[in-house]
Scaffold this motif. Structure first.
Motif, PDB file in Angstrom:
ATOM      1  N   GLU A 148       0.827  -1.207   0.000  1.00  0.00           N
ATOM      2  CA  GLU A 148       0.000   0.000   0.000  1.00  0.00           C
ATOM      3  C   GLU A 148       0.862   1.258   0.000  1.00  0.00           C
ATOM      4  OE1 GLU A 148      -3.582   2.046   2.666  1.00  0.00           O
ATOM      5  OE2 GLU A 148      -2.760   0.099   3.221  1.00  0.00           O
ATOM      6  N   GLY A 159       4.936   6.499 -12.377  1.00  0.00           N
ATOM      7  CA  GLY A 159       4.307   5.529 -11.486  1.00  0.00           C
ATOM      8  C   GLY A 159       2.868   5.185 -11.831  1.00  0.00           C
ATOM      9  N   PRO A 160       1.998   6.192 -12.003  1.00  0.00           N
ATOM     10  CA  PRO A 160       0.592   5.866 -12.297  1.00  0.00           C
ATOM     11  C   PRO A 160       0.418   5.002 -13.539  1.00  0.00           C
ATOM     12  CG  PRO A 160       0.799   8.174 -11.664  1.00  0.00           C
ATOM     13  CD  PRO A 160       2.191   7.643 -11.799  1.00  0.00           C
ATOM     14  N   TRP A 180       4.057   5.704  -5.550  1.00  0.00           N
ATOM     15  CA  TRP A 180       4.148   5.688  -7.010  1.00  0.00           C
ATOM     16  C   TRP A 180       3.119   6.588  -7.669  1.00  0.00           C
ATOM     17  CZ3 TRP A 180       5.651   0.676 -10.006  1.00  0.00           C
ATOM     18  CH2 TRP A 180       6.931   0.279  -9.609  1.00  0.00           C
ATOM     19  N   ARG A 181       1.967   6.700  -7.068  1.00  0.00           N
ATOM     20  CA  ARG A 181       0.939   7.558  -7.660  1.00  0.00           C
ATOM     21  C   ARG A 181       1.367   9.013  -7.726  1.00  0.00           C
ATOM     22  NH1 ARG A 181      -3.933   4.550  -4.452  1.00  0.00           N
ATOM     23  NH2 ARG A 181      -4.434   2.978  -6.069  1.00  0.00           N
ATOM     24  N   ALA A 182       2.354   9.385  -6.918  1.00  0.00           N
ATOM     25  CA  ALA A 182       2.821  10.770  -6.909  1.00  0.00           C
ATOM     26  C   ALA A 182       4.141  10.951  -7.646  1.00  0.00           C
ATOM     27  CB  ALA A 182       2.978  11.251  -5.457  1.00  0.00           C
ATOM     28  N   GLU A 191      -1.832  -3.220  -4.625  1.00  0.00           N
ATOM     29  CA  GLU A 191      -2.050  -2.549  -3.341  1.00  0.00           C
ATOM     30  C   GLU A 191      -2.135  -3.545  -2.186  1.00  0.00           C
ATOM     31  OE1 GLU A 191      -4.302   1.668  -2.432  1.00  0.00           O
ATOM     32  OE2 GLU A 191      -5.039   0.320  -3.993  1.00  0.00           O
ATOM     33  N   LEU A 218       1.326   1.387 -12.727  1.00  0.00           N
ATOM     34  CA  LEU A 218       0.276   0.750 -11.930  1.00  0.00           C
ATOM     35  C   LEU A 218      -0.915   0.379 -12.807  1.00  0.00           C
ATOM     36  CD1 LEU A 218       0.373   3.072  -8.782  1.00  0.00           C
ATOM     37  CD2 LEU A 218       1.254   0.737  -8.954  1.00  0.00           C
ATOM     38  N   ALA A 219      -1.184   1.208 -13.806  1.00  0.00           N
ATOM     39  CA  ALA A 219      -2.349   0.962 -14.665  1.00  0.00           C
ATOM     40  C   ALA A 219      -2.158  -0.267 -15.542  1.00  0.00           C
ATOM     41  CB  ALA A 219      -2.613   2.193 -15.541  1.00  0.00           C
ATOM     42  N   VAL A 279       2.375   1.738  -3.564  1.00  0.00           N
ATOM     43  CA  VAL A 279       1.384   2.229  -4.526  1.00  0.00           C
ATOM     44  C   VAL A 279       1.092   3.702  -4.275  1.00  0.00           C
ATOM     45  CG1 VAL A 279      -1.036   2.065  -5.232  1.00  0.00           C
ATOM     46  CG2 VAL A 279       0.341  -0.010  -4.984  1.00  0.00           C
ATOM     47  N   THR A 280       0.950   4.079  -3.017  1.00  0.00           N
ATOM     48  CA  THR A 280       0.688   5.481  -2.692  1.00  0.00           C
ATOM     49  C   THR A 280       1.831   6.371  -3.158  1.00  0.00           C
ATOM     50  OG1 THR A 280      -0.646   4.862  -0.759  1.00  0.00           O
ATOM     51  CG2 THR A 280       0.238   7.098  -0.812  1.00  0.00           C
ATOM     52  N   ASP A 326      -3.523  -6.626  -8.652  1.00  0.00           N
ATOM     53  CA  ASP A 326      -3.728  -5.531  -7.710  1.00  0.00           C
ATOM     54  C   ASP A 326      -2.489  -5.416  -6.842  1.00  0.00           C
ATOM     55  OD1 ASP A 326      -4.535  -3.656  -5.919  1.00  0.00           O
ATOM     56  OD2 ASP A 326      -6.183  -4.819  -5.054  1.00  0.00           O
TER      57      ASP A 326
END
Length: 565
Positions: A395, A407-408, A401-403, A419, A411-412, A398-399, A417
């Motif tokens: 988790e 990264g996003p 990487w989204r920033a 997370e 993840l896509a 993932v958090t 999953d």
């Protein structure tokens, strides 16, 4: 016109490096860099290598320009008959049309130039084709190519127009009196200037009364843009005759082109100008791609560091959970009470540890013996701790990487999953904990192999002694005091004496240390596997450490080959 012998080889090597440039991470500069890299590869394939291999091939003149500028009408008028479709519908030119002398057809029928476009003759082709129109009234040495609109509403047309212009020995750029100052044409004209491309500009649809004023204005703009060497032709706004421009309006451009075709020296000068300029432009263009690859490297490093930090925190969390004594409560504590036979005294202490954070819960079914019950409860507790920390690490990653750049998008495209832990983690964790327990029992057997301790171990049982060693692994005070030490520390008052009675003080400490070290190593193996899911995504999309240097080295080698250094 003689060129260094090493040039084609160096150019092909550079082309391969650029084609392989790793730009898979969605960083801010990745899309422009991909376009730049594609442009380099296409120009090398479509123009530079073919031209280097045949310097005497016909002069490829690409007629390009904005939507509705009259490119197709101009080509038809130069030939003197309709050879390409002109009309009011936009976009008109859907696939390029190449008109050449019949004697030169072989030069364009194969894949020497524009190898990615299939050749068709006799009828208009569809997307991905190049229509060849060989004619007897076109002079040898000259080919005219009617390109799609550079500002077409269809993206594939815009891309193809840019590709064709990059494959030209000579640009004939068509614009109009009302649109000659538009941004898109000037972007391409600046590209021509940067690459040293031979250029002619046709100013179409000029009101007769404004010819001098508009032509002087455009000529001034060309001079200020460093394009004073471009030939400027003006076509007045006149009624068409049979869909063609008046002869007096198109004759100067036709005469100039025919002169180039007939004069080998002039034709070679045009080829030399464009070829030299295009080759000279590659180093800077490749440097931009290399800079984007370095940006990819920085993004990949940040993504890897984020995952590493999250899983390092998980490792520390497991270590703290093992050492704090917090695993020794609930079901584990109850089974320990039964095992040491001091349930009443232990229960009196259990309330004092109630404020410890309960990180894990254990569920145990069946109780064949107190030692087995205790071992099973420990197994469940450790598995739960491993799962909780691995979930938390996933988790956190993932958090983070989204920033982060790139990264996003990673993840896509992941096929699971990310997370939470991987689907096979619970089974793997259970296997590792059971193997660890087996390792502890093996330690007990080895330590109990001596004559002095064998009888004591046999009287207690290997499983029983092993269970006490496992409890000792978690017998750290973690800052607790008083009765909490007795409970969370593995009931030092009883358990420690029981172990020392069998093995001795030094051996007990060594057994617990070895068991704890093995458990942490197994936890590290599990976490590395989980972190590997994230690292694999970065590895697949990110560059190798020397990729940017390889690009720069290949560009430098081309420069050396070109200049004879």
């Amino acid at each position: 016109m003689t060129l260094p012998a090493r040039l084609p080889e160096a150019l092909a090597a550079l082309r391969d490096e650029v084609a392989a440039a790793p730009l898979g991470l969605a960083t801010p500069g990745s899309e422009p860099a991909r376009r730049a890299a594609r442009g380099v590869v296409e120009q090398v394939d479509d123009y530079l290598l073919p031209r280097l291999r045949d310097l005497d091939a016909p002069l490829l003149t690409v007629v390009g320009g904005s939507t509705g500028a009259g490119k197709s009408t101009l080509v038809n008028s130069l030939i003197g008959t309709p050879v390409t479709t002109a009309g009011v519908l936009r976009p008109t030119t859907r696939s390029p049309v190449l008109v050449c002398a019949r004697a030169d057809q072989a030069a364009f029928a194969g894949d020497r130039v524009l190898p990615g476009l299939a050749r068709v003759t006799g009828a208009a082709g569809g997307p991905g084709t190049l229509q060849l129109v060989p004619r007897d009234d076109v002079p040898p040495g000259l080919a005219l190519l009617d390109a799609p609109d550079v500002d077409s509403v269809v993206e594939s047309n815009r891309d193809l127009a840019a590709q064709l212009l990059a494959a030209a020995d000579l640009w004939v750029f068509v614009t109009t009196a009302s649109r000659y100052a538009d941004a898109v044409p000037w972007d391409l004209l600046r590209t021509a200037q940067e690459r040293g491309t031979a250029l002619a500009v046709v100013l179409d649809r000029v009101p007769p009364e404004a010819v001098r004023e508009v032509a002087d204005d455009l000529a001034g703009m060309l001079q200020r843009a460093g394009l004073s060497g471009a030939r400027l032709f003006v076509v007045e706004e006149r009624p068409l005759a049979g869909g063609l421009l008046p002869e007096d309006q198109v004759a100067p451009l036709r005469q100039w082109l025919h002169t180039l075709a007939a004069d080998q020296e002039q034709r070679a000068a045009v080829v030399r100008q464009t070829l030299t300029g295009a080759l000279a432009s590659l180093e800077e263009r490749v440097a931009g791609v290399a800079a984007a690859v370095e940006e990819q490297s920085r993004a990949a490093a940040a993504l890897r560091e984020a995952a590493a930090a999250a899983y390092a925190a998980a490792y520390d969390g497991i270590d703290e959970g093992v050492r704090s004594g917090s695993l020794l409560r609930g079901e584990v504590l109850a089974r320990w009470q039964e095992f040491v036979g001091t349930g009443e005294w232990m229960r009196s202490l259990q309330s004092s540890i109630g404020r410890l954070r309960d990180r894990v819960t254990a569920a145990l079914t069946g109780r064949p013996s107190p030692a087995d019950d205790l071992t099973g409860a420990l197994e469940s507790s450790v598995e739960t701790l491993l799962r909780a920390e691995a979930d938390r690490a996933a988790e956190r990653t993932v958090t983070a990487w989204r920033a982060l750049p790139g990264g996003p998008a990673l993840l896509a495209v992941a096929d699971e999953d990310l997370e939470r832990v991987s689907p096979d983690f619970p089974e793997a964790a259970g296997a590792q904990v059971r193997d660890w327990q087996g390792f502890v029992l093996d330690l007990v057997r080895e330590e109990g192999a001596g004559k002095r301790t064998r009888a004591r171990v046999l009287s207690w049982g290997v499983n029983g002694a092993g269970a006490v060693v496992m409890v000792a692994v978690f017998a750290q005070t973690g800052g607790l005091t008083g009765g909490e030490v007795a409970v969370a520390g593995g009931t030092t008052a009883i358990g420690q004496r029981l172990l020392e009675a069998v093995f001795g003080d030094a051996a007990v400490r060594q057994l617990a240390a070895d068991a704890r070290e093995d458990l942490q190593a197994r936890a590290d193996t599990l976490l590395r596997y989980e972190q590997g899911r994230f690292d694999a995504l970065v590895d697949d999309a990110g560059p190798q450490p020397d990729d940017a240097d390889r690009l720069r080295s290949a560009a430098a080698a081309l420069t050396a080959a070109r200049t004879g250094a």
